[in-house]
Scaffold this motif. Structure first.
Motif, PDB file in Angstrom:
ATOM      1  N   VAL A   1      -8.047  -7.178 -10.916  1.00 17.39           N
ATOM      2  CA  VAL A   1      -6.687  -7.207 -11.472  1.00 17.39           C
ATOM      3  C   VAL A   1      -6.813  -7.686 -12.906  1.00 17.39           C
ATOM      4  CG1 VAL A   1      -4.369  -8.176 -11.295  1.00 17.39           C
ATOM      5  CG2 VAL A   1      -5.672  -7.676  -9.209  1.00 17.39           C
ATOM      6  N   PRO A   2      -6.487  -6.847 -13.887  1.00 17.67           N
ATOM      7  CA  PRO A   2      -6.812  -7.197 -15.269  1.00 17.67           C
ATOM      8  C   PRO A   2      -5.939  -8.283 -15.877  1.00 17.67           C
ATOM      9  CG  PRO A   2      -5.638  -5.096 -15.177  1.00 17.67           C
ATOM     10  CD  PRO A   2      -5.931  -5.487 -13.758  1.00 17.67           C
ATOM     11  N   ASN A   3      -4.722  -8.457 -15.372  1.00 19.56           N
ATOM     12  CA  ASN A   3      -3.774  -9.344 -16.046  1.00 19.56           C
ATOM     13  C   ASN A   3      -3.379 -10.524 -15.173  1.00 19.56           C
ATOM     14  OD1 ASN A   3      -3.372  -7.573 -18.441  1.00 19.56           O
ATOM     15  ND2 ASN A   3      -2.587  -6.166 -16.866  1.00 19.56           N
ATOM     16  N   LEU A   4      -3.408 -11.704 -15.775  1.00 14.17           N
ATOM     17  CA  LEU A   4      -2.982 -12.932 -15.098  1.00 14.17           C
ATOM     18  C   LEU A   4      -1.838 -13.532 -15.893  1.00 14.17           C
ATOM     19  CD1 LEU A   4      -3.535 -15.031 -12.819  1.00 14.17           C
ATOM     20  CD2 LEU A   4      -5.006 -16.230 -14.451  1.00 14.17           C
ATOM     21  N   GLN A   5      -0.706 -13.761 -15.212  1.00 17.53           N
ATOM     22  CA  GLN A   5       0.507 -14.225 -15.882  1.00 17.53           C
ATOM     23  C   GLN A   5       0.762 -15.700 -15.582  1.00 17.53           C
ATOM     24  OE1 GLN A   5       5.175 -13.489 -14.998  1.00 17.53           O
ATOM     25  NE2 GLN A   5       4.048 -11.614 -15.492  1.00 17.53           N
ATOM     26  N   ALA A   6       1.272 -16.413 -16.566  1.00 19.56           N
ATOM     27  CA  ALA A   6       1.762 -17.781 -16.362  1.00 19.56           C
ATOM     28  C   ALA A   6       3.282 -17.729 -16.284  1.00 19.56           C
ATOM     29  CB  ALA A   6       1.327 -18.687 -17.499  1.00 19.56           C
TER      30      ALA A   6
ATOM     31  N   ALA B   1       2.973   6.002  -2.950  1.00 13.50           N
ATOM     32  CA  ALA B   1       4.110   6.738  -3.513  1.00 13.50           C
ATOM     33  C   ALA B   1       4.001   6.908  -5.020  1.00 13.50           C
ATOM     34  CB  ALA B   1       5.406   6.013  -3.156  1.00 13.50           C
ATOM     35  N   GLY B   2       2.948   6.365  -5.617  1.00 13.28           N
ATOM     36  CA  GLY B   2       2.763   6.497  -7.046  1.00 13.28           C
ATOM     37  C   GLY B   2       3.332   5.353  -7.853  1.00 13.28           C
ATOM     38  N   LEU B   3       3.815   4.328  -7.183  1.00 12.21           N
ATOM     39  CA  LEU B   3       4.354   3.162  -7.870  1.00 12.21           C
ATOM     40  C   LEU B   3       3.250   2.151  -8.111  1.00 12.21           C
ATOM     41  CD1 LEU B   3       7.585   2.646  -5.721  1.00 12.21           C
ATOM     42  CD2 LEU B   3       7.479   3.664  -8.010  1.00 12.21           C
ATOM     43  N   ARG B   4       3.383   1.399  -9.184  1.00 15.60           N
ATOM     44  CA  ARG B   4       2.525   0.246  -9.388  1.00 15.60           C
ATOM     45  C   ARG B   4       3.273  -0.993  -8.901  1.00 15.60           C
ATOM     46  NH1 ARG B   4      -1.278   1.392 -13.304  1.00 15.60           N
ATOM     47  NH2 ARG B   4      -2.410  -0.398 -12.453  1.00 15.60           N
TER      48      ARG B   4
ATOM     49  N   GLU C   1       0.828  -1.205   0.000  1.00 13.77           N
ATOM     50  CA  GLU C   1       0.000   0.000   0.000  1.00 13.77           C
ATOM     51  C   GLU C   1       0.862   1.254   0.000  1.00 13.77           C
ATOM     52  OE1 GLU C   1      -2.645  -0.576   3.345  1.00 13.77           O
ATOM     53  OE2 GLU C   1      -4.255  -1.254   2.017  1.00 13.77           O
ATOM     54  N   ALA C   2       1.974   1.233   0.728  1.00 15.44           N
ATOM     55  CA  ALA C   2       2.880   2.383   0.737  1.00 15.44           C
ATOM     56  C   ALA C   2       3.469   2.628  -0.650  1.00 15.44           C
ATOM     57  CB  ALA C   2       3.997   2.155   1.755  1.00 15.44           C
ATOM     58  N   SER C   3       3.788   1.548  -1.357  1.00 16.99           N
ATOM     59  CA  SER C   3       4.317   1.727  -2.712  1.00 16.99           C
ATOM     60  C   SER C   3       3.278   2.357  -3.622  1.00 16.99           C
ATOM     61  CB  SER C   3       4.797   0.378  -3.280  1.00 16.99           C
ATOM     62  OG  SER C   3       3.711  -0.435  -3.676  1.00 16.99           O
ATOM     63  N   HIS C   4       2.026   1.973  -3.447  1.00 16.83           N
ATOM     64  CA  HIS C   4       0.961   2.557  -4.253  1.00 16.83           C
ATOM     65  C   HIS C   4       0.745   4.031  -3.893  1.00 16.83           C
ATOM     66  CE1 HIS C   4      -0.902  -1.730  -4.901  1.00 16.83           C
ATOM     67  NE2 HIS C   4       0.253  -1.568  -5.497  1.00 16.83           N
TER      68      HIS C   4
ATOM     69  N   THR D   1      -6.673   0.261  -3.507  1.00 12.46           N
ATOM     70  CA  THR D   1      -5.646   1.097  -4.123  1.00 12.46           C
ATOM     71  C   THR D   1      -5.648   1.090  -5.645  1.00 12.46           C
ATOM     72  OG1 THR D   1      -3.931  -0.626  -4.252  1.00 12.46           O
ATOM     73  CG2 THR D   1      -4.155   0.551  -2.150  1.00 12.46           C
ATOM     74  N   GLY D   2      -6.058   0.015  -6.266  1.00 14.69           N
ATOM     75  CA  GLY D   2      -6.009  -0.108  -7.723  1.00 14.69           C
ATOM     76  C   GLY D   2      -4.607  -0.118  -8.297  1.00 14.69           C
ATOM     77  N   GLY D   3      -3.597  -0.412  -7.454  1.00 10.17           N
ATOM     78  CA  GLY D   3      -2.215  -0.292  -7.899  1.00 10.17           C
ATOM     79  C   GLY D   3      -1.572  -1.559  -8.424  1.00 10.17           C
TER      80      GLY D   3
END
Length: 785
Positions: free
Chosen positions: A709-714, A629-632, A624-627, A662-664
């Motif tokens: 979360v829009p993206n799911l990675q393998a 700070a404007g980071l994803r 949450e702190a990273s979000h 947060t949506g981050g």
């Protein structure tokens, strides 16, 4: 690329309850025809010693029908036992009370005795030895219960009773090659009918000296201590009860046997017959070789290899065990297909006492360079760990103490949750609609085993993927840099972290680091992914230095760096809070945060697999702190180890709730556990999750996240590119990065490589029927293909 082969062993302790035997086998140095039986007090003392040595299995060995000796029979009556089986049952009960699993090998038994033992054992065993009736006139003369018909009857009765069973053949006692194969065929026929034979032992005969009354358990224990060494001996530091301290013979013997107890005061080291050539099986040890008796036949390495092949042909689902203390060629036999090394007994081999087992450490060192992972098992093989094959009281011990060895069967291993059969279909429908799922609903998805419901899950996850990402499959051209693997955390699931003095420890120099950055630029990378171990000397400024150096060499690169665990460590070292730390890191060039170190976001799981790692609330706080700070950031889960479906459900609810706040989070990355070179995999019996289970979980993760979360990675480095390509049908829309190097999964034993070319990822996307596209870290499209 071939998968790592697991080679198993059991960490056991041998209890020679009675060596008195009615048989006169010519090759046996274990049996005596005098009265020999351990008293109840001795049994209790030895069981306590087994616990101190961290044994999971109690191997109970005895002669054939010791109660035929009137002194033994009288002692049994004195202790309140009507027969010897009753005393074995009592001993097994005492072992279960201490959390050890009994495996009995006490000779030919009838249906009734086997049934009595089934109530208190995890498994049982009896060597068939040979189906050759000729041997009844030679090595088995005077040994009525060595007749093949009697031994096969016992093995068959065990099958009828559904007893997990170990058997095998003795090679080199005068039998022919055809008789060896016939013996294996007899075992295969019984296994085909009952499915109860879990492993077959191929035991080569080695000659032994005469012990003349000395206690073989003492000889075996001393030999084991000498070979294992104090650093490997689980009982190191405990008083060594040698012959000068109220001797082991005096402590462990109730009755004298042939000769004087002091006739053999030190272990004899003997080797096998003189080798006629390089292919000869020779027992370990030094000293003058003992002559082979006239009835024995030479056994070569090629002979055992041939028999391994026969075992695998006749019983492909059965383990093949070779005793590693009876041949220096055991490593070669593993390469020929042997799957198991038996019980590396903490107190030695009581049948061949002068030949100590190699320690697990010694075995692991020899196997690792050949691509084999030594892994503990229990005395009962995983496929038999259920109420059909085991009494509930014994199964309860496994569930209490060794539940991680139980195979995944859906709803859990420690306890069987009764889940409403309609829950998973309802959860699939809600997940497809993007609705938040309850803990029970998510648990039902992760626990689901019905093929038709899993297919519904796949379809729903694939439809949700199409809604969120369309038919585009993305990847990033990146370079992974693990700048050090020196780590003080000590996670049980990790093969990457090393102590400072480890021969596998490393630290990347600034020159090496800069060179790797330049290589990444030449490769066309847009991202550097950077993480390392928790090095005791690193400060906040040291972490900042790596970011600054990367930006000096290639200012255009996006720096995706430092897990929440590393950020927490920076806070600890600097005395600053997460907000201040992120402010500083952004000044140094940080572009986004990997959401690793999540493992399973359930503090119960974290305490079991990584007690020194930051708790769930702190992980969430740092992300949450990273979000702020404007980071994803990304987000991850490590699954397929000791976690239960409900614990995964809690993890997914934590991630979804965080994203809704947060949506981050840009992507969710499931990371299946690689067990081979990790403490968790070596000592807890955890096998790599199957491709089918991996894909089922992938679909469940997509449905759990809904549209948040829009993206799911393998992760191709975890599951392989073929499985990652198949995952495109299970909710996945991203294939991750090219990596160029990867040490965390590699050092844990992953066999899927550490680098892919963009062309390989493009081809994989097209093989899945999708449009490939290169992206940036933040999912901006660079190029479509």
């Amino acid at each position: 690329m071939p998968r790592v082969r697991r080679i198993t062993f059991s960490r056991n302790y041998t209890l020679s309850l009675s060596r008195t035997c009615q048989c006169y086998c010519k090759y046996c140095a274990f049996a005596t025809h005098q009265a020999h039986i351990r008293s109840p007090e001795e049994v209790e003392r030895l069981l306590d010693e087994a616990v101190r040595r961290n044994a999971k299995e109690l191997l109970v060995l005895t002669g054939e029908r010791p109660e035929v000796n009137p002194v033994v029979a009288a002692k049994l009556a004195e202790w309140g036992h009507g027969d010897f089986t009753s005393y074995v049952v009592w001993s097994c009960e005492r072992a279960l009370e201490r959390g050890m699993l009994p495996h009995t090998n006490i000779g030919v038994l009838d249906h009734g005795d086997l049934a009595r033992l089934r109530e208190v054992t995890a498994s049982q065993g009896l060597m068939l030895e040979s189906v050759s009736e000729r041997l009844m006139d030679t090595v088995h003369a005077g040994s009525p219960t060595k007749h093949p018909s009697q031994r096969l009857a016992t093995i068959e009765a065990a099958g009828e009773l559904k007893i997990p069973f170990t058997s095998g053949i003795l090679v080199g006692i005068g039998e022919t090659e055809d008789e060896q194969v016939a013996s294996l065929e007899a075992l295969a026929e019984l296994h085909g009918r009952y499915g109860h034979i879990q492993e077959v032992i191929l035991q080569n005969f080695v000659p032994h000296p005469k012990y003349y009354g000395a206690e073989v358990a003492d000889i075996a224990d001393v030999a084991a201590r000498e070979r294992w060494g104090a650093d490997e001996d689980p009982s190191a530091g405990a008083p060594h009860r040698g012959r000068g301290e109220g001797t082991e013979v005096e402590l462990l013997r109730e009755f004298p046997s042939e000769g004087s107890p002091s006739a053999l005061a030190v272990p004899v080291k003997a080797s096998g017959a003189p080798s006629p050539g390089a292919s000869q099986v020779v027992a370990p040890g030094e000293g003058a070789p003992l002559a082979y008796p006239a009835w024995a036949s030479e056994v070569s390495v090629d002979d055992i290899k041939r028999l391994i092949a026969e075992c695998k042909r006749l019983m492909p689902d059965v383990g093949v065990q070779v005793p590693p203390n009876l041949s220096d060629a055991w490593g070669e036999l593993v390469e020929a297909g042997a799957t198991d090394l038996g019980g590396l007994s903490a107190n030695g081999d009581h049948i061949s006492p002068e030949h100590a087992f190699p320690s697990p450490h010694e075995v692991r060192k020899e196997l690792a360079p050949k691509g084999y992972a030594l892994t503990e098992r229990l005395c009962v093989y995983p496929q038999y760990m259920d109420s059909e094959w085991m009494e509930q009281g014994v199964l309860d011990v496994i569930k209490l103490k060794y539940w991680s060895f139980i195979p995944r069967r859906g709803s859990g291993r420690r306890s069987e949750e009764i889940l409403d059969e309609g829950l998973a279909p309802e959860a699939i429908e809600k997940g497809r609609a993007g609705e938040e799922l309850s803990e029970d609903e998510l648990t039902a998805l992760f626990a689901e085993t019905r093929p038709e419901v899993i297919e519904e899950m796949r379809v729903a996850a694939d439809e949700l993927r199409a809604e969120l990402a369309g038919d585009r499959v993305t990847f990033v051209v990146n370079r992974n840099i693990n700048f050090t693997n020196i780590c003080v955390v000590g996670c049980a699931f990790c093969g990457f972290g090393q102590g400072r003095r480890s021969p596998d420890a490393y630290e990347v120099s600034e020159e090496e680091f800069a060179a790797r950055i330049r290589e990444a630029v030449e490769f066309g990378a847009t991202e550097i992914c950077m993480q390392g171990g928790i090095h005791p000397d690193l400060t906040l400024e040291e972490y900042g230095k790596w970011l600054r150096l990367a930006k000096e060499v290639a200012p255009q690169l996006h720096l995706h760096a430092y897990s929440p665990m590393e950020v927490d460590y920076m806070c600890e070292r600097s005395g600053k809070g997460p907000d201040e730390v992120f402010e500083y890191l952004i000044e140094c060039g940080l572009g986004s945060t990997p959401g690793t170190a999540a493992e399973v976001l359930d503090d119960g799981v974290r305490q079991r697999i990584s007690p020194n790692k930051l708790p769930v609330d702190r992980w969430v706080e740092i992300i949450e702190a990273s979000h702020r700070a404007g980071l994803r950031s990304t987000s991850t889960v490590m699954f397929g180890h000791i976690e239960e479906p409900r614990e995964l459900a809690r993890h997914m609810r934590v991630v979804r709730a965080l994203q809704e706040r947060t949506g981050g989070i840009t992507e969710f990355v499931p990371l299946s556990f690689i067990p081979f070179n990790t403490m968790l995999g070596r000592t807890h019996g955890i096998e790599e999750i199957s491709a089918a289970e991996n894909l089922k979980h992938t679909a469940a993760f997509r449905l759990a996240l809904g549209r948040t979360v829009p993206n799911l990675q393998a992760s191709w480095v975890k599951m392989g590119l073929d499985a990652a390509t198949e995952a495109l049908r299970w909710g996945v829309n991203d294939l991750g990065g090219t990596l160029m190097e990867e040490n965390i999964s590699r050092m844990a034993g992953s066999q899927h490589g550490v680098r892919l070319e963009p062309e390989q990822l493009i081809e994989a996307a097209r093989a899945g029927g999708r449009e490939p596209a290169q992206r940036t870290t933040l999912y901006e499209i660079v190029e479509t293909y």
